[in-house]
Design a protein around this motif. Structure first.
Motif, PDB file in Angstrom:
ATOM      1  N   ASP A  35      -5.307  13.705  -4.526  1.00 25.03           N
ATOM      2  CA  ASP A  35      -3.950  14.040  -4.085  1.00 25.03           C
ATOM      3  C   ASP A  35      -3.985  14.899  -2.824  1.00 25.03           C
ATOM      4  OD1 ASP A  35      -2.749  12.631  -6.124  1.00 25.03           O
ATOM      5  OD2 ASP A  35      -2.612  14.369  -7.463  1.00 25.03           O
TER       6      ASP A  35
ATOM      7  N   ASN B 101      -7.103   4.988   3.860  1.00 23.02           N
ATOM      8  CA  ASN B 101      -5.726   4.753   3.426  1.00 23.02           C
ATOM      9  C   ASN B 101      -5.739   4.377   1.950  1.00 23.02           C
ATOM     10  OD1 ASN B 101      -6.857   2.254   3.681  1.00 23.02           O
ATOM     11  ND2 ASN B 101      -5.220   1.365   4.905  1.00 23.02           N
ATOM     12  N   TYR B 102      -4.639   3.859   1.471  1.00 23.21           N
ATOM     13  CA  TYR B 102      -4.542   3.562   0.042  1.00 23.21           C
ATOM     14  C   TYR B 102      -5.275   2.272  -0.322  1.00 23.21           C
ATOM     15  CZ  TYR B 102      -1.101   7.312  -0.024  1.00 23.21           C
ATOM     16  OH  TYR B 102      -0.486   8.527   0.104  1.00 23.21           O
TER      17      TYR B 102
ATOM     18  N   THR C 167       2.615   1.571  -3.597  1.00 25.54           N
ATOM     19  CA  THR C 167       1.780   1.887  -4.761  1.00 25.54           C
ATOM     20  C   THR C 167       0.991   3.180  -4.595  1.00 25.54           C
ATOM     21  OG1 THR C 167       0.007   0.505  -3.870  1.00 25.54           O
ATOM     22  CG2 THR C 167       1.554  -0.534  -5.395  1.00 25.54           C
ATOM     23  N   GLN C 168       0.482   3.459  -3.386  1.00 22.01           N
ATOM     24  CA  GLN C 168      -0.265   4.685  -3.077  1.00 22.01           C
ATOM     25  C   GLN C 168      -1.389   4.958  -4.098  1.00 22.01           C
ATOM     26  OE1 GLN C 168       2.403   7.990  -2.374  1.00 22.01           O
ATOM     27  NE2 GLN C 168       3.329   7.011  -0.610  1.00 22.01           N
ATOM     28  N   GLU C 169      -2.223   3.956  -4.303  1.00 25.34           N
ATOM     29  CA  GLU C 169      -3.356   4.066  -5.225  1.00 25.34           C
ATOM     30  C   GLU C 169      -4.595   4.535  -4.465  1.00 25.34           C
ATOM     31  OE1 GLU C 169      -5.062   1.082  -8.547  1.00 25.34           O
ATOM     32  OE2 GLU C 169      -5.298   0.391  -6.493  1.00 25.34           O
ATOM     33  N   SER C 170      -5.313   5.493  -5.016  1.00 26.95           N
ATOM     34  CA  SER C 170      -6.514   6.016  -4.363  1.00 26.95           C
ATOM     35  C   SER C 170      -7.690   5.050  -4.538  1.00 26.95           C
ATOM     36  CB  SER C 170      -6.887   7.388  -4.915  1.00 26.95           C
ATOM     37  OG  SER C 170      -7.191   7.302  -6.299  1.00 26.95           O
TER      38      SER C 170
ATOM     39  N   TYR D  34      -5.054  12.816   0.279  1.00 30.32           N
ATOM     40  CA  TYR D  34      -4.038  11.962   0.877  1.00 30.32           C
ATOM     41  C   TYR D  34      -2.899  12.756   1.514  1.00 30.32           C
ATOM     42  CZ  TYR D  34      -6.119   7.622  -0.767  1.00 30.32           C
ATOM     43  OH  TYR D  34      -6.964   6.556  -0.952  1.00 30.32           O
TER      44      TYR D  34
ATOM     45  N   LYS E 181       0.828  -1.212   0.000  1.00 30.43           N
ATOM     46  CA  LYS E 181       0.000   0.000   0.000  1.00 30.43           C
ATOM     47  C   LYS E 181       0.858   1.256   0.000  1.00 30.43           C
ATOM     48  CE  LYS E 181      -4.359  -1.449   2.190  1.00 30.43           C
ATOM     49  NZ  LYS E 181      -5.306  -0.953   1.186  1.00 30.43           N
ATOM     50  N   HIS E 182       1.890   1.277   0.826  1.00 30.47           N
ATOM     51  CA  HIS E 182       2.746   2.463   0.914  1.00 30.47           C
ATOM     52  C   HIS E 182       3.592   2.651  -0.338  1.00 30.47           C
ATOM     53  CE1 HIS E 182       1.849   3.852   4.963  1.00 30.47           C
ATOM     54  NE2 HIS E 182       1.868   2.593   5.381  1.00 30.47           N
TER      55      HIS E 182
END
Length: 259
Positions: A124, A159-160, A104-107, A127, A101-102
């Motif tokens: 953006d 979170n992501y 890739t950081q996909e919404s 987050y 998750k950290h």
């Protein structure tokens, strides 16, 4: 050994069913928003999601262990080894989910929808807020198409997106207990219900707007690897014990995990 053929068939079926969501997305299907979130079906999906939430997971584990139990005297040693293997599988799944998750950081889909509707400035900027502030922001929004129970849940889902923690936990459980139940000669319909539950959890994450199809597919692959690996390690342990006592099977048709 250990019903490997049945394990592989079950794995392939599960991944094909979950892959349908991924393929359909690339054919133009939008899984969110698709469902009337005020419907009874949405409530059922929410129940599936809750079955692998922090509190629900404990209840689910107890139920799965009770189903695995037999009617003969309790065997503490076997239970300790099994729970140890299960916890290792879940811990590796949780760690993998957290790290990826950290990276890739996909919404999440519901956040993309809120941004498109102008409810939040952008994903953006969302987050960039602290996690607690993200939850407060979601709580403050007026979302007429979202029932109160789901909006409350969304305040915790800030979170992501990639991968899906709920999906990876569910599929890890499915793929851990499935080989063990086959070895115990549990009925096929019971294994089928277990697989159906796991698939249901994955699709609940899609239809409630919490994950993309790629999230749940990747999570299913991760969970399958972790669950199957630790289940077969447990079965190897059982086989080694049985080999010291000739004439005994790993599990007999009348025995359970605690026999």
């Amino acid at each position: 050994m250990f019903y490997i053929k049945k394990q592989l068939i079950t794995l392939v079926i599960l991944l094909i069913v979950i892959s349908i969501s991924f393929i359909s997305e690339h054919l133009g299907v939008r899984w969110y928003p698709m469902l009337d979130l005020h419907s009874s079906f949405a409530s059922i999906l929410y129940g599936l999601t809750l079955s692998v939430s922090s509190k629900g997971l404990i209840v689910t584990l107890i139920v799965l262990l009770l189903i695995s139990a037999g009617s003969r005297p309790f065997c503490l040693n076997r239970l300790v080894i099994l729970v140890g293997c299960l916890l290792v599988a879940l811990a590796v799944a949780w760690g993998t989910k957290t790290v990826v998750k950290h990276v890739t950081q996909e919404s999440r889909p519901y956040l993309e929808q809120l941004a498109a509707e102008g409810k939040i400035p952008s994903t953006d900027s969302f987050y960039q807020l602290k996690e607690a502030d993200r939850g407060q922001l979601i709580k403050s929004l007026k979302l007429p198409d979202t029932p109160a129970w789901l909006q409350q849940h969304l305040t915790k889902e800030v979170n992501y997106s990639f991968p899906s923690g709920h999906s990876i936990a569910a599929i890890t459980l499915v793929m851990f207990f499935m080989p063990i139940w086959f070895s115990m000669r549990r009925p096929g319909w019971l294994v089928g219900l277990l697989v159906l539950w796991g698939v249901g959890v994955c699709y609940s994450r899609l239809l409630l707007g919490l994950h993309w199809p790629g999230d749940v597919l990747a999570s299913s692959i991760f969970g399958s690897v972790f669950g199957l690996a630790m289940a077969n390690i447990f079965l190897l342990y059982q086989r080694s014990r049985s080999s010291n006592r000739p004439g005994r099977r790993i599990f007999s048709s009348r025995k359970g995990l605690f026999d």
